[in-house]
Scaffold this motif. Structure first.
Motif, PDB file in Angstrom:
ATOM      1  N   GLY A   8       5.964  73.225  15.500  1.00 18.10           N
ATOM      2  CA  GLY A   8       5.650  74.583  15.059  1.00 18.10           C
ATOM      3  C   GLY A   8       4.188  74.957  15.100  1.00 18.10           C
ATOM      4  N   GLY A   9       3.339  74.009  15.445  1.00 16.62           N
ATOM      5  CA  GLY A   9       1.928  74.326  15.539  1.00 16.62           C
ATOM      6  C   GLY A   9       1.624  75.193  16.751  1.00 16.62           C
ATOM      7  N   GLY A  10       0.388  75.654  16.817  1.00 12.78           N
ATOM      8  CA  GLY A  10      -0.017  76.478  17.950  1.00 12.78           C
ATOM      9  C   GLY A  10      -1.303  77.204  17.677  1.00 12.78           C
ATOM     10  N   LEU A  11      -1.588  78.158  18.538  1.00 11.48           N
ATOM     11  CA  LEU A  11      -2.784  78.994  18.417  1.00 11.48           C
ATOM     12  C   LEU A  11      -2.392  80.332  17.797  1.00 11.48           C
ATOM     13  CD1 LEU A  11      -5.763  79.701  19.080  1.00 11.48           C
ATOM     14  CD2 LEU A  11      -4.947  80.437  21.341  1.00 11.48           C
ATOM     15  N   VAL A  12      -3.119  80.735  16.764  1.00  9.47           N
ATOM     16  CA  VAL A  12      -2.811  81.980  16.084  1.00  9.47           C
ATOM     17  C   VAL A  12      -4.127  82.655  15.682  1.00  9.47           C
ATOM     18  CG1 VAL A  12      -2.609  80.859  13.823  1.00  9.47           C
ATOM     19  CG2 VAL A  12      -1.412  83.008  14.237  1.00  9.47           C
ATOM     20  N   GLN A  13      -4.121  83.973  15.637  1.00 11.35           N
ATOM     21  CA  GLN A  13      -5.310  84.712  15.226  1.00 11.35           C
ATOM     22  C   GLN A  13      -5.468  84.683  13.708  1.00 11.35           C
ATOM     23  OE1 GLN A  13      -5.010  88.677  16.847  1.00 11.35           O
ATOM     24  NE2 GLN A  13      -5.770  88.016  18.846  1.00 11.35           N
ATOM     25  N   LEU A  20       5.629  75.553  10.130  1.00 16.06           N
ATOM     26  CA  LEU A  20       5.727  74.178  10.584  1.00 16.06           C
ATOM     27  C   LEU A  20       7.033  73.571  10.086  1.00 16.06           C
ATOM     28  CD1 LEU A  20       2.106  72.879   9.874  1.00 16.06           C
ATOM     29  CD2 LEU A  20       2.969  74.161  11.843  1.00 16.06           C
ATOM     30  N   SER A  21       7.590  72.695  10.898  1.00 15.33           N
ATOM     31  CA  SER A  21       8.805  71.976  10.517  1.00 15.33           C
ATOM     32  C   SER A  21       8.550  70.479  10.565  1.00 15.33           C
ATOM     33  CB  SER A  21       9.945  72.321  11.466  1.00 15.33           C
ATOM     34  OG  SER A  21      10.280  73.687  11.406  1.00 15.33           O
ATOM     35  N   CYS A  22       9.216  69.789   9.678  1.00 15.53           N
ATOM     36  CA  CYS A  22       9.134  68.329   9.621  1.00 15.53           C
ATOM     37  C   CYS A  22      10.567  67.819   9.586  1.00 15.53           C
ATOM     38  CB  CYS A  22       8.373  67.895   8.378  1.00 15.53           C
ATOM     39  SG  CYS A  22       8.371  66.113   8.070  1.00 15.53           S
ATOM     40  N   ALA A  23      10.977  67.206  10.678  1.00 18.87           N
ATOM     41  CA  ALA A  23      12.344  66.718  10.790  1.00 18.87           C
ATOM     42  C   ALA A  23      12.374  65.198  10.675  1.00 18.87           C
ATOM     43  CB  ALA A  23      12.942  67.153  12.119  1.00 18.87           C
ATOM     44  N   ALA A  24      13.413  64.714  10.035  1.00 18.62           N
ATOM     45  CA  ALA A  24      13.567  63.273   9.843  1.00 18.62           C
ATOM     46  C   ALA A  24      14.555  62.703  10.845  1.00 18.62           C
ATOM     47  CB  ALA A  24      14.047  62.966   8.436  1.00 18.62           C
ATOM     48  N   SER A  25      14.265  61.491  11.266  1.00 19.05           N
ATOM     49  CA  SER A  25      15.158  60.785  12.179  1.00 19.05           C
ATOM     50  C   SER A  25      15.414  59.391  11.640  1.00 19.05           C
ATOM     51  CB  SER A  25      14.514  60.695  13.566  1.00 19.05           C
ATOM     52  OG  SER A  25      15.307  59.924  14.448  1.00 19.05           O
ATOM     53  N   GLY A  26      16.699  59.049  11.544  1.00 17.47           N
ATOM     54  CA  GLY A  26      17.029  57.697  11.138  1.00 17.47           C
ATOM     55  C   GLY A  26      17.114  57.457   9.644  1.00 17.47           C
ATOM     56  N   PHE A  27      16.895  58.503   8.867  1.00 22.23           N
ATOM     57  CA  PHE A  27      17.036  58.337   7.428  1.00 22.23           C
ATOM     58  C   PHE A  27      17.323  59.697   6.799  1.00 22.23           C
ATOM     59  CE2 PHE A  27      13.057  60.096   5.635  1.00 22.23           C
ATOM     60  CZ  PHE A  27      12.328  60.273   6.786  1.00 22.23           C
ATOM     61  N   THR A  28      17.726  59.670   5.553  1.00 21.42           N
ATOM     62  CA  THR A  28      18.067  60.905   4.844  1.00 21.42           C
ATOM     63  C   THR A  28      16.830  61.430   4.139  1.00 21.42           C
ATOM     64  OG1 THR A  28      20.332  60.141   4.512  1.00 21.42           O
ATOM     65  CG2 THR A  28      19.555  61.930   3.099  1.00 21.42           C
ATOM     66  N   LEU A  29      16.350  62.544   4.623  1.00 20.05           N
ATOM     67  CA  LEU A  29      15.122  63.130   4.087  1.00 20.05           C
ATOM     68  C   LEU A  29      15.250  63.474   2.614  1.00 20.05           C
ATOM     69  CD1 LEU A  29      12.391  63.963   5.455  1.00 20.05           C
ATOM     70  CD2 LEU A  29      13.262  66.289   5.425  1.00 20.05           C
ATOM     71  N   GLY A  30      16.466  63.787   2.184  1.00 19.27           N
ATOM     72  CA  GLY A  30      16.680  64.240   0.818  1.00 19.27           C
ATOM     73  C   GLY A  30      16.396  63.208  -0.249  1.00 19.27           C
ATOM     74  N   TYR A  31      16.200  61.951   0.142  1.00 15.65           N
ATOM     75  CA  TYR A  31      15.882  60.920  -0.836  1.00 15.65           C
ATOM     76  C   TYR A  31      14.386  60.851  -1.138  1.00 15.65           C
ATOM     77  CZ  TYR A  31      20.569  58.989   0.056  1.00 15.65           C
ATOM     78  OH  TYR A  31      21.919  58.817   0.176  1.00 15.65           O
ATOM     79  N   TYR A  32      13.567  61.606  -0.384  1.00 15.10           N
ATOM     80  CA  TYR A  32      12.120  61.454  -0.459  1.00 15.10           C
ATOM     81  C   TYR A  32      11.424  62.771  -0.813  1.00 15.10           C
ATOM     82  CZ  TYR A  32      12.937  57.053   1.966  1.00 15.10           C
ATOM     83  OH  TYR A  32      13.373  55.800   2.309  1.00 15.10           O
ATOM     84  N   ALA A  33      10.323  62.640  -1.526  1.00 15.86           N
ATOM     85  CA  ALA A  33       9.390  63.752  -1.606  1.00 15.86           C
ATOM     86  C   ALA A  33       8.651  63.819  -0.274  1.00 15.86           C
ATOM     87  CB  ALA A  33       8.392  63.530  -2.741  1.00 15.86           C
ATOM     88  N   ILE A  34       8.305  65.025   0.144  1.00 12.50           N
ATOM     89  CA  ILE A  34       7.630  65.218   1.423  1.00 12.50           C
ATOM     90  C   ILE A  34       6.334  65.978   1.197  1.00 12.50           C
ATOM     91  CG2 ILE A  34       7.761  66.219   3.729  1.00 12.50           C
ATOM     92  CD1 ILE A  34       9.645  63.870   3.332  1.00 12.50           C
TER      93      ILE A  34
END
Length: 123
Positions: A8-13, A20-34
């Protein structure tokens, strides 16, 4: 192995918005604070915002309060950072990271990190 992927990053005025998005792979994100962290050019990594595992608790660094909003959709295994009214000083690489608990959501105690996404705020 905990894997996090930012996007989700990029150039913006100045004054613009990004999500921004943060996606989890291989584990359940809901168990963690982010947490979201910002590393400006030539500077160290600093905390921006954190959200508890349930989403019921959030905190923000003073300079982004009222401009950034952190949220999560555990069904989608994703955490978001809505960034509004962006300023040139928001430029840098944004990282998401996972913590065992909301109280551990600090730079030195994060358990896993993403690779970062570049945000550039410039006219």
């Amino acid at each position: 192995q905990l894997q996090l992927v930012e996007s989700g990053g990029g150039l913006v005025q100045p004054g613009g918005s990004l999500r921004l998005s943060c996606a989890a792979s291989g584990f359940t994100l809901g168990y963690y604070a982010i947490g979201w962290f910002h590393q400006a050019p030539g500077k160290g990594r600093e905390g921006v915002s954190c959200i508890s595992s349930s989403g019921g608790g959030t905190n923000y660094e003073d300079s982004v309060k009222g401009r950034f909003t952190i949220s999560r959709d555990n069904a989608k295994n994703t955490v978001y950072l809505q960034m509004n009214s962006l300023k040139p000083e928001d430029t840098g690489v944004y990282y998401c990271a996972a913590a065992q608990g909301f109280r551990q959501c600090v730079l030195s105690e994060m358990a896993a990190w993403g690779q970062g996404t570049q945000v550039t705020v410039s006219s």
